[in-house]
Design an enzyme around this catalytic site. Sequence first.
Site, PDB file in Angstrom:
ATOM      1  N   ARG A   1      66.827 -17.343  22.219  1.00 50.86           N
ATOM      2  CA  ARG A   1      68.043 -17.847  22.333  1.00 50.86           C
ATOM      3  C   ARG A   1      68.070 -18.451  23.797  1.00 50.86           C
ATOM      4  O   ARG A   1      68.999 -18.990  24.379  1.00 50.86           O
ATOM      5  CB  ARG A   1      69.370 -17.181  22.266  1.00 50.86           C
ATOM      6  CG  ARG A   1      69.397 -16.947  20.619  1.00 50.86           C
ATOM      7  CD  ARG A   1      71.088 -16.484  20.442  1.00 50.86           C
ATOM      8  NE  ARG A   1      71.270 -14.951  20.960  1.00 50.86           N
ATOM      9  CZ  ARG A   1      72.696 -14.587  20.763  1.00 50.86           C
ATOM     10  NH1 ARG A   1      73.461 -15.130  20.350  1.00 50.86           N
ATOM     11  NH2 ARG A   1      72.842 -13.332  21.540  1.00 50.86           N
ATOM     12  N   ASP A   2      66.926 -18.053  24.686  1.00 50.27           N
ATOM     13  CA  ASP A   2      66.793 -18.805  25.975  1.00 50.27           C
ATOM     14  C   ASP A   2      65.531 -18.664  26.328  1.00 50.27           C
ATOM     15  O   ASP A   2      65.036 -18.317  27.517  1.00 50.27           O
ATOM     16  CB  ASP A   2      67.631 -17.427  27.049  1.00 50.27           C
ATOM     17  CG  ASP A   2      67.720 -18.106  28.292  1.00 50.27           C
ATOM     18  OD1 ASP A   2      68.025 -19.358  28.497  1.00 50.27           O
ATOM     19  OD2 ASP A   2      67.792 -17.283  29.438  1.00 50.27           O
TER      20      ASP A   2
END
Length: 978
Positions: free
Chosen positions: A184-185
């Site tokens: 997610r990052d």
Amino acid sequence: MEHRPPASGRPSGDAGEGATPRRRKKEVLLTLWPDRTPDPDAPLDRLRPTSVRRRIAPPRRIGSFRILRPLGSGGMSVVYEAYDERLDRTVALKLLRDKGGRRRQARLQREAQALARLCHPNVVEIYEAGMHEGRAYLVMERLPGAPLHRWLAAAPRTVPEIIETFVQAGQGLAAAHAQGLVHRDFKPSNVLVDDDGRVRVFDFGLAAPTGSPSEDSMRTGPHPIASGAQATGTGPHRAASGSHPALANVELQSHEDVWEGVLTRTGAMLGTPAYMSPEQYEGRPASAQSDQFSFCVALWESLYGEHPFVERQQWELLPKHVMEGRLREPPAGNEVPSTLHRVVMRGLSVQPDGRWPSMQALLVALSQALVQRRHVAWFGASVGVVGVATAMTLWLAHEPEGKERCTGGRDKLAEVWDAAHEDRVRQAMLGTGVPYAEDTFRKVEAGLDDYGAQWLEGHHRACEALLAAAAAGGDDEAMDDRMACLERRRRELGSLVEVLMAADAGVVQQATLAVSQLEEIGKCDAREGVSALAPPSDPMLAERIEVHRGTLSRAKALQRSGRYQEGLAVAESVATAADALGYAPLQVEAHLQVGALHRYLGAHEPAERSLERAYFLATELPYDELARQASTMLAYVVASLQGRPEDGEKWLEHARAAAERVGSARARADYLGTQGSVLLAARRPEEALARFEEALPLLEHEWGPRHPEVAADLNNIGLTLLELDRPEAALEAIQRSLAIREAALGPEHPEVGKMLNNQGLVLMRAGRDEEALLSFQRAHTLRRRVLGPDHPDVAKPLANLATLRLQRGEPGLALPLAAEALAIRERSQGPESPEAAHMHLLLGEVHLAQQHHDQAVTSLTRAVLVFESARGAEHVALVEPLLALAEAERQQGQLDAAHRHVERALSLSQTQEAEPWVLASARFALARVRWDRGEHGPARVEAEAAQRIYAGLAEGRRRRVATAIADVETWLAEHGGP
């Protein structure tokens, strides 16, 4: 081995602090979005600029970690370089800034849990997590090298270099996805390239299970930039025309201002805006496709030197352009092939289902896109998603006439074994300080070079066959299976090399054997190295399974290298994931590996449970080869290791049937060797010997006559011949085994010490005492020098030397040897261990021979108590120390105590577990005690019973107990009267 220039993609080194990095021809966009985004726990109206953030004095130490210096900081945490005093290593320690914010603590805990579930060479390793004065901390490996964006800026990078580096990072993401995790990052500052070109993904602080919304996304809903009063546009992806007010209060900071090694700097959007997917902007749950989008943004930026959606001055338009899919045209004059451009474009699709079906599928497509440019056939680990034959067809379509073909294997091999890997293995092995490390490294180097050469030849043969099959429209499935087998061999080699590059003394000891146990390359030609089971039709599931199989190959490498506990943790993680997936073939493979590692750790009951599960799953599929392995190992575990030969014989029936279905010489040899062990446990040594001897020519044909596997069978033959009291024949087998091991492993290897010790046992039984003494002394000297003075194996030749001195009537010389062996056992295995009890027994017998009755009673009583504690009060192992204690007490005149102990020994020796000669010795001991008590008639009855038992023994056993038989006969002759 042949020394080659470094493979493309190797970094030239990290620029020092304050140094001006060398730029690529096209400037890399260094800061695409502020890394200082709002703290998700802080109200929007209370956000403060970075420059006025409260500074926290660094702690001096946290637990066993001594803080050395800060490495960097973010909105949530500070990262320090720390020294681990327990394990003598430098680590990176991430500490939350303050105690508040339960969500912060939960996020750090989530990061620890996410990383703990991963075991992959392209993912950072986590060591531990904990609390310090109310603040959570996380301890990770201290990563050398530079973040990806700095690596890109440090020197001009070619398109193949960039792709090869991103493929490694993508493999790390694929490993996370296989565990059901989403990063997610993903962004360049969360990817590190070390000096050897190894790439690792880190900062999983935002990781969440796939397919389920996170706590944060459920709370926040759509990101404020993509919703609210300023939102414009229609359809599912509404975009904002202005920036969010919260971002105006955050001071922007260049990546050069902080060390970006392991920091999570995010806001409520849960991601860095420059790399976020459309669904993340909307606050929808992130998926593996979201990571794929972020990956492709970073890849586009690295290939073209600019962001795919906005120019540097247009950041306020980023969300709108991302959610509407407004990709920019690539800059003119770029060197990126159009096929590669199309691959990246697909990964940047607005809708998740418009992207590649999985990260691994994207990596395959990226690699294939370079084929036309580089004329290299790329055959990767992801055969399950894109068939090898299909890839070959694509390659053929663009291959110029007359161009040399099938040359790509060397590049693939160099990823796991080349001059750089060789140097790291050498440094690691020699760095252990083990006396035989240099000799072992030379053998390991030669073995790995030879295996690599075999792999190249096999790859070339398979490639030529694929070309022919593709041109003729042949069997794609057969071709895919063959190349998949080669890829598994390459992966297995890479896993072993990784373990060797981090070698400790135990790994050095097992290294040569581990290399010799690598699966044969030639089996791939005959398709013997492949399962007949079809892969799952779902490409995403197929890729997850391939990642798990790669992890299992590491568990196997750890097992072969003697790092059983570490290997067990890796294998169990795969077994858990396999059970969750419900894919039976992977479940079989994982539980079989778990069972094998439990076996080597001595955890026999867990081993039996795991192996049983693997076997029954395998028979249902059917998966004959693994059913064979599981049932064969089960027979050995239950019969030889747990003392249940009847159950072992039942499992042998399953093993025989499975071996016949497989039909290979190796399967037959494994079955025969295990059958021999089970028969030996069942006290049927003649039949056991026949099985070991039948296995020998099969092993010699399969492995070659000087392979350690052949030496192991010869050792079994020798010890069985010794059991049958055929010492001269036993000596021949043992000495052949010794010669093989000395040649294969080197004269200083601990296995050579083991064979010298066994040789001494055979010589002692043959009555060749002087030669036996020399052999035991050589074994002791070698083991002490190589293993250290406190290793438990050093005690074995010492104990045998003491026994031999005692048998020769030299108790004074035996005493210091037995005492030293006891001290080693107590230090290394504990004073309450069965091994220590055996040494107390030996020491007591030495004292008894010296007529030191008080010391004898003390040592023998201790032996009985320790055996009782370790084995239980009803174990047959108590018979021998009880009889020795009774004899010491009889000679002291303590006849009542002696009578109690001998009666107890007699009761235990009447169980099925006791050998007949043990019962005979107990009856004769009772005869002597009763005679001294004045019970002459009953004494003679017991002695005559002992004589009858001895007479009924097999000839070989009678020869072994000839002294005891003579003692009974002499006693009866001397005690004929009333």
